[in-house]
Design a protein around this motif. Structure first.
Motif, PDB file in Angstrom:
ATOM      1  N   CYS A   7       9.156 -10.771   5.229  1.00 52.94           N
ATOM      2  CA  CYS A   7      10.515 -10.236   5.292  1.00 52.94           C
ATOM      3  C   CYS A   7      11.117 -10.676   6.610  1.00 52.94           C
ATOM      4  O   CYS A   7      10.439 -10.621   7.644  1.00 52.94           O
ATOM      5  CB  CYS A   7      10.496  -8.713   5.188  1.00 52.94           C
ATOM      6  SG  CYS A   7      12.142  -7.965   5.160  1.00 52.94           S
ATOM      7  N   VAL A   8      12.349 -11.170   6.593  1.00 53.75           N
ATOM      8  CA  VAL A   8      12.976 -11.679   7.806  1.00 53.75           C
ATOM      9  C   VAL A   8      14.298 -10.965   8.043  1.00 53.75           C
ATOM     10  O   VAL A   8      14.973 -10.528   7.114  1.00 53.75           O
ATOM     11  CB  VAL A   8      13.215 -13.205   7.728  1.00 53.75           C
ATOM     12  CG1 VAL A   8      11.898 -13.948   7.677  1.00 53.75           C
ATOM     13  CG2 VAL A   8      14.070 -13.563   6.518  1.00 53.75           C
ATOM     14  N   SER A   9      14.670 -10.854   9.321  1.00 51.89           N
ATOM     15  CA  SER A   9      15.963 -10.272   9.673  1.00 51.89           C
ATOM     16  C   SER A   9      16.533 -10.904  10.937  1.00 51.89           C
ATOM     17  O   SER A   9      17.693 -10.684  11.263  1.00 51.89           O
ATOM     18  CB  SER A   9      15.823  -8.752   9.882  1.00 51.89           C
ATOM     19  OG  SER A   9      14.875  -8.469  10.894  1.00 51.89           O
ATOM     20  N   PHE A  10      15.718 -11.703  11.647  1.00 53.62           N
ATOM     21  CA  PHE A  10      16.137 -12.328  12.893  1.00 53.62           C
ATOM     22  C   PHE A  10      17.184 -13.402  12.596  1.00 53.62           C
ATOM     23  O   PHE A  10      16.946 -14.313  11.802  1.00 53.62           O
ATOM     24  CB  PHE A  10      14.911 -12.928  13.583  1.00 53.62           C
ATOM     25  CG  PHE A  10      15.164 -13.443  14.964  1.00 53.62           C
ATOM     26  CD1 PHE A  10      14.712 -14.695  15.347  1.00 53.62           C
ATOM     27  CD2 PHE A  10      15.850 -12.672  15.899  1.00 53.62           C
ATOM     28  CE1 PHE A  10      14.933 -15.177  16.618  1.00 53.62           C
ATOM     29  CE2 PHE A  10      16.066 -13.142  17.179  1.00 53.62           C
ATOM     30  CZ  PHE A  10      15.619 -14.401  17.542  1.00 53.62           C
ATOM     31  N   THR A  11      18.343 -13.299  13.216  1.00 51.66           N
ATOM     32  CA  THR A  11      19.490 -14.141  12.863  1.00 51.66           C
ATOM     33  C   THR A  11      19.194 -15.635  12.897  1.00 51.66           C
ATOM     34  O   THR A  11      19.536 -16.347  11.930  1.00 51.66           O
ATOM     35  CB  THR A  11      20.680 -13.815  13.790  1.00 51.66           C
ATOM     36  OG1 THR A  11      21.031 -12.438  13.607  1.00 51.66           O
ATOM     37  CG2 THR A  11      21.883 -14.684  13.448  1.00 51.66           C
ATOM     38  N   PRO A  12      18.568 -16.196  13.944  1.00 52.05           N
ATOM     39  CA  PRO A  12      18.294 -17.639  13.928  1.00 52.05           C
ATOM     40  C   PRO A  12      17.434 -18.083  12.745  1.00 52.05           C
ATOM     41  O   PRO A  12      17.634 -19.167  12.203  1.00 52.05           O
ATOM     42  CB  PRO A  12      17.573 -17.871  15.269  1.00 52.05           C
ATOM     43  CG  PRO A  12      18.063 -16.778  16.148  1.00 52.05           C
ATOM     44  CD  PRO A  12      18.202 -15.587  15.245  1.00 52.05           C
ATOM     45  N   ILE A  13      16.476 -17.239  12.351  1.00 46.78           N
ATOM     46  CA  ILE A  13      15.641 -17.576  11.196  1.00 46.78           C
ATOM     47  C   ILE A  13      16.464 -17.548   9.917  1.00 46.78           C
ATOM     48  O   ILE A  13      16.342 -18.428   9.055  1.00 46.78           O
ATOM     49  CB  ILE A  13      14.439 -16.609  11.101  1.00 46.78           C
ATOM     50  CG1 ILE A  13      13.485 -16.847  12.270  1.00 46.78           C
ATOM     51  CG2 ILE A  13      13.707 -16.773   9.776  1.00 46.78           C
ATOM     52  CD1 ILE A  13      12.296 -15.916  12.298  1.00 46.78           C
ATOM     53  N   MET A  14      17.322 -16.546   9.795  1.00 44.33           N
ATOM     54  CA  MET A  14      18.194 -16.462   8.622  1.00 44.33           C
ATOM     55  C   MET A  14      19.095 -17.703   8.541  1.00 44.33           C
ATOM     56  O   MET A  14      19.297 -18.272   7.460  1.00 44.33           O
ATOM     57  CB  MET A  14      19.063 -15.206   8.696  1.00 44.33           C
ATOM     58  CG  MET A  14      18.309 -13.923   8.891  1.00 44.33           C
ATOM     59  SD  MET A  14      17.402 -13.452   7.439  1.00 44.33           S
ATOM     60  CE  MET A  14      18.721 -13.259   6.295  1.00 44.33           C
ATOM     61  N   GLU A  15      19.623 -18.111   9.684  1.00 40.42           N
ATOM     62  CA  GLU A  15      20.500 -19.282   9.705  1.00 40.42           C
ATOM     63  C   GLU A  15      19.743 -20.547   9.327  1.00 40.42           C
ATOM     64  O   GLU A  15      20.261 -21.406   8.607  1.00 40.42           O
ATOM     65  CB  GLU A  15      21.130 -19.431  11.089  1.00 40.42           C
ATOM     66  CG  GLU A  15      22.136 -18.328  11.420  1.00 40.42           C
ATOM     67  CD  GLU A  15      22.641 -18.397  12.844  1.00 40.42           C
ATOM     68  OE1 GLU A  15      23.621 -17.683  13.157  1.00 40.42           O
ATOM     69  OE2 GLU A  15      22.066 -19.161  13.661  1.00 40.42           O
ATOM     70  N   LEU A  16      18.489 -20.664   9.813  1.00 41.19           N
ATOM     71  CA  LEU A  16      17.676 -21.823   9.454  1.00 41.19           C
ATOM     72  C   LEU A  16      17.437 -21.867   7.952  1.00 41.19           C
ATOM     73  O   LEU A  16      17.623 -22.906   7.308  1.00 41.19           O
ATOM     74  CB  LEU A  16      16.346 -21.778  10.211  1.00 41.19           C
ATOM     75  CG  LEU A  16      15.429 -23.009  10.121  1.00 41.19           C
ATOM     76  CD1 LEU A  16      14.510 -23.064  11.345  1.00 41.19           C
ATOM     77  CD2 LEU A  16      14.573 -23.006   8.863  1.00 41.19           C
ATOM     78  N   LEU A  17      17.024 -20.734   7.382  1.00 35.64           N
ATOM     79  CA  LEU A  17      16.753 -20.680   5.941  1.00 35.64           C
ATOM     80  C   LEU A  17      18.008 -20.990   5.128  1.00 35.64           C
ATOM     81  O   LEU A  17      17.979 -21.795   4.192  1.00 35.64           O
ATOM     82  CB  LEU A  17      16.197 -19.305   5.573  1.00 35.64           C
ATOM     83  CG  LEU A  17      14.779 -18.983   6.072  1.00 35.64           C
ATOM     84  CD1 LEU A  17      14.486 -17.502   5.887  1.00 35.64           C
ATOM     85  CD2 LEU A  17      13.746 -19.814   5.327  1.00 35.64           C
ATOM     86  N   ASP A  18      19.120 -20.360   5.472  1.00 34.60           N
ATOM     87  CA  ASP A  18      20.353 -20.551   4.698  1.00 34.60           C
ATOM     88  C   ASP A  18      20.883 -21.974   4.804  1.00 34.60           C
ATOM     89  O   ASP A  18      21.526 -22.476   3.873  1.00 34.60           O
ATOM     90  CB  ASP A  18      21.414 -19.547   5.145  1.00 34.60           C
ATOM     91  CG  ASP A  18      21.169 -18.151   4.595  1.00 34.60           C
ATOM     92  OD1 ASP A  18      21.544 -17.172   5.259  1.00 34.60           O
ATOM     93  OD2 ASP A  18      20.582 -18.046   3.496  1.00 34.60           O
ATOM     94  N   SER A  19      20.603 -22.641   5.918  1.00 33.02           N
ATOM     95  CA  SER A  19      21.060 -24.024   6.057  1.00 33.02           C
ATOM     96  C   SER A  19      20.255 -24.993   5.208  1.00 33.02           C
ATOM     97  O   SER A  19      20.643 -26.146   5.039  1.00 33.02           O
ATOM     98  CB  SER A  19      20.977 -24.452   7.533  1.00 33.02           C
ATOM     99  OG  SER A  19      19.629 -24.586   7.952  1.00 33.02           O
ATOM    100  N   ARG A  20      19.124 -24.531   4.674  1.00 38.49           N
ATOM    101  CA  ARG A  20      18.263 -25.399   3.849  1.00 38.49           C
ATOM    102  C   ARG A  20      18.336 -25.050   2.360  1.00 38.49           C
ATOM    103  O   ARG A  20      17.603 -25.616   1.561  1.00 38.49           O
ATOM    104  CB  ARG A  20      16.806 -25.292   4.316  1.00 38.49           C
ATOM    105  CG  ARG A  20      16.575 -25.603   5.790  1.00 38.49           C
ATOM    106  CD  ARG A  20      16.921 -27.041   6.146  1.00 38.49           C
ATOM    107  NE  ARG A  20      16.498 -27.375   7.496  1.00 38.49           N
ATOM    108  CZ  ARG A  20      17.232 -27.197   8.580  1.00 38.49           C
ATOM    109  NH1 ARG A  20      18.462 -26.669   8.471  1.00 38.49           N
ATOM    110  NH2 ARG A  20      16.785 -27.546   9.773  1.00 38.49           N
ATOM    111  N   VAL A  21      19.213 -24.121   1.991  1.00 38.59           N
ATOM    112  CA  VAL A  21      19.298 -23.697   0.591  1.00 38.59           C
ATOM    113  C   VAL A  21      19.898 -24.818  -0.265  1.00 38.59           C
ATOM    114  O   VAL A  21      20.932 -25.398   0.091  1.00 38.59           O
ATOM    115  CB  VAL A  21      20.148 -22.413   0.461  1.00 38.59           C
ATOM    116  CG1 VAL A  21      20.416 -22.095  -1.006  1.00 38.59           C
ATOM    117  CG2 VAL A  21      19.429 -21.242   1.133  1.00 38.59           C
TER     118      VAL A  21
END
Length: 481
Positions: A449-463
């Motif tokens: 489970c993730v909530s840290f903003t930079p990680i979220m941004e990394l994941l969403d940029s690869r969708v």
């Protein structure tokens, strides 16, 4: 976690028992070597001046490891200098190169966690051309700058055009199925932890290894080493660990989802000693360690499967912490993993599997909903799963979740579950990011489970695609499971 020097003796005792147990099931392990990917991390200091470092770094930098006596059952392909290199990329490069040079001597391949071994396979996929060049010419890649690593590799690396040609032939093929046994043909088993959250790596490891046995040899954490698996060649789903009572003082908190919360409000928790555990029941592990932890809740939920003499044996069930919650729902790690396994069945006819996943509870919209990030392994791009199939995967996951979640969905207090498919290599980038911020490569686990903003941004940029559950999951007041 606090530790003391004497703790290394206890840990060394547990390590010393692993190979004698394994030798009961796999003969001839003294005739070859183990290819293990082991790493350290740079030390820091607390404001009070105490060393702070990962528990495995403490062990690898100790004399217990560096000055260990020769044991024919415990010889590694990796020299100490490559393991003790603080640069994890240089360390990985040198350890993999040693493994390739000694490929015919390797009898077992391993890492601490399954994810670490898969990272090593991925590293080989990306760097095999450089490895082949080094082996053909007998010269080490100049990107490896650590003096001690270069010195020790100069004694190992010699020109071998035949081996270089073999590596080029095997690694240049598009199909990497059975690559472990193709490169290391004498491998008898994989030595990796594939219980708990690591179980989701089993299909990928089976693909790369051709179905080699996976040995889960020991149960340990940063807080304390607990015990070992006396039947290491059993199926991952059947692994039970035998507690070693001399490692710490162990107590157990009965775990009963239906009554634990209510009873804890009225009276203090009732702890159970080792001798009073009951087979079939689940407990939360509590430890009091020699290093100073007092009745510390490790957070692991264990189920008693039996006894070895008087020592209880446990199956690791899950971490206690809840991963996802939007409303009254509470979804834990084992539930989420089971839901993903159930949904993955729909991908089988497309020769596709889930390589990695993580999740988060999106509450930015009303109602909030679960978001699951999937990295997929598609064997045949021409037969990739369709949008409709992936939407059905969302629905199947919802059908697999608990009754409270389904009730909230029907009541419209939780929105449709969403799967976001990310590009291949995304979770490797996530690991690299975590390591760059100080995580240990040995002990890194993909966060479920993730909530840290930079990680979220990394994941969403690869969708690359998004999919939603097309219907409400089934729920009636009578359905309780």
């Amino acid at each position: 976690m606090p530790t003391i020097h004497e703790e290394l003796n206890r840990r060394q005792l547990l390590y010393s028992l692993l190979m004698p147990v394994m030798n009961l099931y796999v003969p001839g392990l003294d005739k070859g070597k183990g290819l293990y990917f082991l790493f350290i991390k740079a030390e820091t200091k607390t404001p009070g001046g105490l060393l702070a470092r990962p528990v495995l770094t403490s062990y690898y930098k100790s004399d217990h490891f560096k000055s260990r006596p020769y044991d024919p059952f415990n010889v590694y392909t990796s020299p100490n200098e490559t393991i003790l290199c603080p640069d994890s990329i240089q360390s990985m490069y040198a350890q993999m190169l040693c493994g390739l040079i000694m490929r015919e001597e390797v009898l077992r391949v391993g890492a601490v966690f399954a994810s670490g071994l898969l990272k090593a396979v991925r590293f080989l996929q990306v760097n095999w051309k450089q490895f082949a060049h080094d082996i053909e010419t007998g010269t080490l890649n100049p990107k490896v700058t650590d003096p001690s690593v270069r010195e020790c590799m100069s004694k190992i690396l010699k020109p071998n055009p035949e081996l270089a040609a073999f590596i080029t032939k095997e690694c240049s093929e598009e199909n990497w199925e059975c690559i472990i046994t193709r490169i290391w043909p004498n491998t008898k088993y994989l030595d990796v932890i594939v219980t708990g959250a690591m179980a989701q790596y089993i299909p990928t490891l089976e693909y790369y290894s051709g179905g080699l046995p996976m040995a889960c040899t020991m149960y340990a954490s940063s807080e304390c080493y607990f015990g070992l698996n006396l039947k290491p060649m059993c199926k991952p789903s059947e692994v039970s660990y035998t507690i070693m009572p001399n490692m710490a003082y162990f107590e157990f908190l009965p775990h009963d989802d239906s009554s634990a919360q209510d009873s804890s409000r009225d009276s203090p928790p009732r702890l159970v000693d080792l001798a009073d555990l009951e087979v079939g029941k689940e407990y939360e592990l509590i430890v009091t360690t020699y290093a100073g932890l007092c009745r510390y809740r490790v957070g692991d939920i264990l189920r008693v499967t039996g006894f070895h003499n008087a020592a209880p044996q446990f199956r690791f069930i899950r971490r206690k912490n809840v991963l996802l919650s939007i409303d009254f729902d509470k979804t834990d790690e084992s539930e989420l993993q089971q839901a993903i396994e159930n949904a993955s069945v729909l991908l089988k006819e497309f020769n596709t599997s889930v390589v990695e996943y993580t999740s988060y509870a999106d509450t930015k919209q009303i109602p909030g909903h679960y978001v699951i990030y999937w990295e997929l392994f598609v064997k045949d791009a021409a037969n990739a799963p369709t949008d409709e199939v992936l939407s059905q995967c969302c629905f199947q996951m919802e059908e697999s979740l608990n009754v409270v979640y389904r009730q909230c969905r029907v009541a419209d207090s939780i929105g449709p579950l969403e799967i976001r498919v990310v590009k291949n290599g995304t979770f490797e980038e996530l690991m690299d990011y975590a390591i760059s911020r100080g995580a240990s490569i040995n002990q890194y686990k993909v966060p479920r489970c993730v909530s840290f903003t930079p990680i979220m941004e990394l994941l969403d940029s690869r969708v690359v695609s998004k999919h939603f559950s097309p219907a409400l999951p089934h729920w009636t007041p009578e359905r309780r499971r």
